[in-house]
Design a protein around this motif. Structure first.
Motif, PDB file in Angstrom:
ATOM      1  N   VAL A   1      -3.149 -11.523   4.610  1.00 12.19           N
ATOM      2  CA  VAL A   1      -2.731 -10.261   3.985  1.00 12.19           C
ATOM      3  C   VAL A   1      -2.244  -9.332   5.084  1.00 12.19           C
ATOM      4  CG1 VAL A   1      -3.479  -8.243   2.676  1.00 12.19           C
ATOM      5  CG2 VAL A   1      -4.379 -10.505   2.106  1.00 12.19           C
TER       6      VAL A   1
ATOM      7  N   THR B   1     -15.773  -5.007   4.690  1.00 13.25           N
ATOM      8  CA  THR B   1     -15.814  -4.908   6.155  1.00 13.25           C
ATOM      9  C   THR B   1     -16.106  -3.485   6.621  1.00 13.25           C
ATOM     10  OG1 THR B   1     -13.433  -4.729   6.094  1.00 13.25           O
ATOM     11  CG2 THR B   1     -14.343  -6.886   6.664  1.00 13.25           C
TER      12      THR B   1
ATOM     13  N   GLN C   1      -7.590  -1.088  12.031  1.00 10.34           N
ATOM     14  CA  GLN C   1      -8.296  -2.374  11.994  1.00 10.34           C
ATOM     15  C   GLN C   1      -8.975  -2.586  13.342  1.00 10.34           C
ATOM     16  OE1 GLN C   1      -8.664  -4.124   9.378  1.00 10.34           O
ATOM     17  NE2 GLN C   1      -6.855  -3.982   8.043  1.00 10.34           N
TER      18      GLN C   1
ATOM     19  N   LYS D   1       0.638  -8.070  -2.662  1.00  9.79           N
ATOM     20  CA  LYS D   1      -0.666  -7.571  -3.104  1.00  9.79           C
ATOM     21  C   LYS D   1      -0.515  -6.175  -3.691  1.00  9.79           C
ATOM     22  CE  LYS D   1      -4.200  -6.155  -0.262  1.00  9.79           C
ATOM     23  NZ  LYS D   1      -4.906  -4.979  -0.771  1.00  9.79           N
TER      24      LYS D   1
ATOM     25  N   GLY E   1      -0.110  -5.705   5.861  1.00 10.36           N
ATOM     26  CA  GLY E   1       0.475  -4.490   5.309  1.00 10.36           C
ATOM     27  C   GLY E   1       1.384  -3.802   6.303  1.00 10.36           C
ATOM     28  N   ARG E   2       0.798  -2.879   7.067  1.00 12.37           N
ATOM     29  CA  ARG E   2       1.614  -2.012   7.926  1.00 12.37           C
ATOM     30  C   ARG E   2       2.484  -2.728   8.939  1.00 12.37           C
ATOM     31  NH1 ARG E   2      -3.582   1.632   8.744  1.00 12.37           N
ATOM     32  NH2 ARG E   2      -4.399  -0.456   8.330  1.00 12.37           N
TER      33      ARG E   2
ATOM     34  N   ARG F   1      -2.921  -8.969  12.809  1.00 15.04           N
ATOM     35  CA  ARG F   1      -1.967  -8.202  13.605  1.00 15.04           C
ATOM     36  C   ARG F   1      -1.184  -9.141  14.514  1.00 15.04           C
ATOM     37  NH1 ARG F   1      -2.635  -5.200  10.322  1.00 15.04           N
ATOM     38  NH2 ARG F   1      -3.118  -2.987  10.327  1.00 15.04           N
TER      39      ARG F   1
ATOM     40  N   PRO G   1      -7.331 -10.404   5.475  1.00 20.12           N
ATOM     41  CA  PRO G   1      -6.630  -9.227   6.020  1.00 20.12           C
ATOM     42  C   PRO G   1      -7.042  -9.033   7.480  1.00 20.12           C
ATOM     43  CG  PRO G   1      -8.434  -8.526   4.611  1.00 20.12           C
ATOM     44  CD  PRO G   1      -8.536 -10.045   4.725  1.00 20.12           C
TER      45      PRO G   1
ATOM     46  N   ASP H   1       0.847  -1.200   0.000  1.00 15.11           N
ATOM     47  CA  ASP H   1       0.000   0.000   0.000  1.00 15.11           C
ATOM     48  C   ASP H   1       0.878   1.244   0.000  1.00 15.11           C
ATOM     49  OD1 ASP H   1      -2.342  -1.510  -0.025  1.00 15.11           O
ATOM     50  OD2 ASP H   1      -2.338  -1.730   2.145  1.00 15.11           O
TER      51      ASP H   1
END
Ligand code: C5P
Length: 236
Positions: free
Chosen positions: A214, A126, A196, A35, A216-217, A187, A184, A13
């Motif tokens: 999935v 979501t 989230q 992704k 990301g951060r 954590r 996704p 992202d």
């Protein structure tokens, strides 16, 4: 694409090709796929997919196609030519649209000799709750609507679904086990939730029945992304 040895999909992202490629170079040996979503694809174009594929890494093209069957079929065919391994479509596009997408992936892979991508259905975003569904004329509970669309995706022959961590257990109760679930909202235990709201740890999500995670951060924004990815892999 079959179920993974390394289930981590890193969400790239970021807004620039160079930033994304820097992450790919660092992370490729430690993760299962990358992704590419709307932000990166609109900014960097198909070139970003080609450049990631040149490194040998797998690509999940997350553009969530939703259109008439013929248009989605053509977009899927173009994605096969780009050699992506997974892509998303909206299940609310209907049975005929999903069937066209799946048939197009199979036919285009045969014709081009490229791999057949796993087509993943997105059910209810979501970001939507039951009130939001009512506003657009869907008088059902979110969970029931997810179940209805998931069954339709299976009927259409899709190979997988994108779902939230909290949907995994319910979906696994009725879906054929060959359907892959991509999740996704993951954590690691020691990580911040960001925006989230309903998360599971990587290990919990796999135990519940996720096929792919999935993330990301927690990886890309870590001081050392490679170390963060390796720590997540080791935790599984
Ligand atoms: O940084 P983070 O791990 O929250 O990134 C999660 C990725 O998964 C983002 O690309 C986000 O758009 C995507 N996603 C999500 N929730 C969904 C569907 C997709 O977070 N329901």
């Amino acid at each position: 694409m079959t179920s993974p040895r390394n289930p981590i999909i890193v969400a790239l992202d970021v807004p620039h090709l160079e930033t994304a490629l820097g992450l790919v170079q660092q992370l490729a040996p430690a993760v299962g796929a990358f992704k590419v979503g709307k932000e990166l694809f609109v900014a960097a174009g198909p070139e970003i997919v080609r450049r990631i594929r040149e490194t040998g890494a797998a690509v999940f093209l997350d553009l969530k196609f939703h259109d008439i069957p013929n248009t989605v079929a053509k977009a899927v065919e173009a994605a096969v030519r780009l050699d992506v391994q997974m892509l998303t479509i909206h299940t609310s596009g209907g049975l005929a649209m999903m069937q066209s997408a799946q048939q197009s992936a199979e036919a285009a892979a045969l014709r081009t000799g490229k791999s057949q991508p796993l087509i993943l259905g997105v059910t209810v975003l979501t970001s939507l709750n039951t009130n939001d569904l009512a506003e657009v004329g869907i008088p059902h509970d979110v969970g029931d609507q997810v179940e209805r669309l998931a069954n339709l995706a299976a009927l259409a022959g899709l190979g997988g679904l994108v779902c939230s961590p909290l949907e995994i257990t319910r979906l696994r109760e009725f879906l054929p086990s060959k359907i892959q679930l991509v999740t996704p909202g993951i954590r690691p235990a020691d990580s911040v939730a960001d925006d989230q709201k309903r998360t599971l740890t990587p290990k919990e999500a796999l135990a519940a029945g996720a096929s792919w995670l999935v993330i990301g951060r927690p990886i890309c924004a870590a001081p050392n992304p490679r170390a963060a990815a390796e720590a997540i892999l080791a935790s599984l």
